[in-house]
Design a protein around this motif. Structure first.
Motif, PDB file in Angstrom:
ATOM      1  N   ILE A  69       0.839  -1.201   0.000  1.00  0.00           N
ATOM      2  CA  ILE A  69       0.000   0.000   0.000  1.00  0.00           C
ATOM      3  C   ILE A  69       0.870   1.246   0.000  1.00  0.00           C
ATOM      4  N   SER A  70       1.937   1.224   0.765  1.00  0.00           N
ATOM      5  CA  SER A  70       2.852   2.361   0.806  1.00  0.00           C
ATOM      6  C   SER A  70       3.477   2.603  -0.572  1.00  0.00           C
ATOM      7  N   ARG A  71       3.936   1.537  -1.223  1.00  0.00           N
ATOM      8  CA  ARG A  71       4.505   1.659  -2.582  1.00  0.00           C
ATOM      9  C   ARG A  71       3.465   2.179  -3.555  1.00  0.00           C
ATOM     10  N   GLU A  72       2.240   1.692  -3.393  1.00  0.00           N
ATOM     11  CA  GLU A  72       1.154   2.139  -4.271  1.00  0.00           C
ATOM     12  C   GLU A  72       0.899   3.635  -4.098  1.00  0.00           C
ATOM     13  N   LEU A  73       0.823   4.097  -2.859  1.00  0.00           N
ATOM     14  CA  LEU A  73       0.543   5.514  -2.604  1.00  0.00           C
ATOM     15  C   LEU A  73       1.688   6.414  -3.043  1.00  0.00           C
ATOM     16  N   LYS A  74       2.919   5.919  -2.935  1.00  0.00           N
ATOM     17  CA  LYS A  74       4.081   6.708  -3.383  1.00  0.00           C
ATOM     18  C   LYS A  74       4.290   6.577  -4.890  1.00  0.00           C
ATOM     19  N   THR A 117       0.601  12.324  -7.344  1.00  0.00           N
ATOM     20  CA  THR A 117       0.753  12.655  -5.929  1.00  0.00           C
ATOM     21  C   THR A 117       0.129  11.563  -5.063  1.00  0.00           C
ATOM     22  N   ILE A 118       0.479  11.583  -3.792  1.00  0.00           N
ATOM     23  CA  ILE A 118      -0.083  10.616  -2.841  1.00  0.00           C
ATOM     24  C   ILE A 118      -1.614  10.739  -2.819  1.00  0.00           C
ATOM     25  N   TYR A 119      -2.111  11.957  -2.875  1.00  0.00           N
ATOM     26  CA  TYR A 119      -3.556  12.163  -2.805  1.00  0.00           C
ATOM     27  C   TYR A 119      -4.270  11.635  -4.054  1.00  0.00           C
ATOM     28  N   GLU A 120      -3.661  11.803  -5.217  1.00  0.00           N
ATOM     29  CA  GLU A 120      -4.243  11.248  -6.438  1.00  0.00           C
ATOM     30  C   GLU A 120      -4.262   9.730  -6.371  1.00  0.00           C
ATOM     31  N   LYS A 121      -3.164   9.149  -5.905  1.00  0.00           N
ATOM     32  CA  LYS A 121      -3.083   7.694  -5.797  1.00  0.00           C
ATOM     33  C   LYS A 121      -4.059   7.167  -4.753  1.00  0.00           C
ATOM     34  N   PHE A 122      -4.237   7.912  -3.664  1.00  0.00           N
ATOM     35  CA  PHE A 122      -5.196   7.518  -2.635  1.00  0.00           C
ATOM     36  C   PHE A 122      -6.607   7.489  -3.218  1.00  0.00           C
ATOM     37  N   TYR A 123      -6.958   8.542  -3.934  1.00  0.00           N
ATOM     38  CA  TYR A 123      -8.280   8.616  -4.568  1.00  0.00           C
ATOM     39  C   TYR A 123      -8.491   7.435  -5.519  1.00  0.00           C
ATOM     40  N   CYS A 179      -1.481   6.525   4.300  1.00  0.00           N
ATOM     41  CA  CYS A 179      -1.434   7.878   3.749  1.00  0.00           C
ATOM     42  C   CYS A 179      -1.048   8.872   4.848  1.00  0.00           C
ATOM     43  N   GLU A 180      -1.623   8.718   6.013  1.00  0.00           N
ATOM     44  CA  GLU A 180      -1.296   9.603   7.129  1.00  0.00           C
ATOM     45  C   GLU A 180       0.164   9.450   7.566  1.00  0.00           C
ATOM     46  N   CYS A 181       0.685   8.251   7.483  1.00  0.00           N
ATOM     47  CA  CYS A 181       2.092   8.031   7.834  1.00  0.00           C
ATOM     48  C   CYS A 181       3.044   8.652   6.817  1.00  0.00           C
ATOM     49  N   LEU A 182       2.613   8.762   5.569  1.00  0.00           N
ATOM     50  CA  LEU A 182       3.471   9.280   4.503  1.00  0.00           C
ATOM     51  C   LEU A 182       3.471  10.798   4.416  1.00  0.00           C
ATOM     52  N   LYS A 183       2.528  11.455   5.061  1.00  0.00           N
ATOM     53  CA  LYS A 183       2.459  12.923   4.979  1.00  0.00           C
ATOM     54  C   LYS A 183       3.714  13.563   5.520  1.00  0.00           C
TER      55      LYS A 183
END
Length: 88
Positions: A35-40, A51-57, A84-88
């Motif tokens: 999940i971390s790799r996916e969000l990054k 961005t992390i937010y685009e990937k989160f969406y 996501c909160e950990c990556l901010k």
């Protein structure tokens, strides 16, 4: 109640059937790293990364539109929120 990480990892694999995930005994760690790799956006070329937010969406959209049961969907979305909160 603690999530069943083995089940969630298998559900995650259904969403990303072409994604290579380590075969290890610690399903929680594998899932969180994936999940971390996916969000990054580490699976994309650096020039086209989102961005992390685009990937989160996109991840939440993919999860909600899947055929997974509601409990698994909610657990996977919560894991994405936590990562996501950990990556901010």
């Amino acid at each position: 109640m603690s999530p069943n990480y083995e089940k969630l990892l298998n559900e995650y694999r259904k969403l990303w059937n072409n994604r290579k995930l380590e075969e290890d005994h610690n399903a929680e760690m594998i899932l969180k790293e994936a999940i971390s790799r996916e969000l990054k956006d580490e699976n994309s070329h650096p020039r086209v990364r989102k961005t992390i937010y685009e990937k989160f969406y996109l991840a939440v959209k993919r999860i909600t539109q899947s055929d997974l049961d509601e409990t698994s969907k909610n657990a996977l979305i919560q894991m994405h929120i936590n990562e996501c909160e950990c990556l901010k």
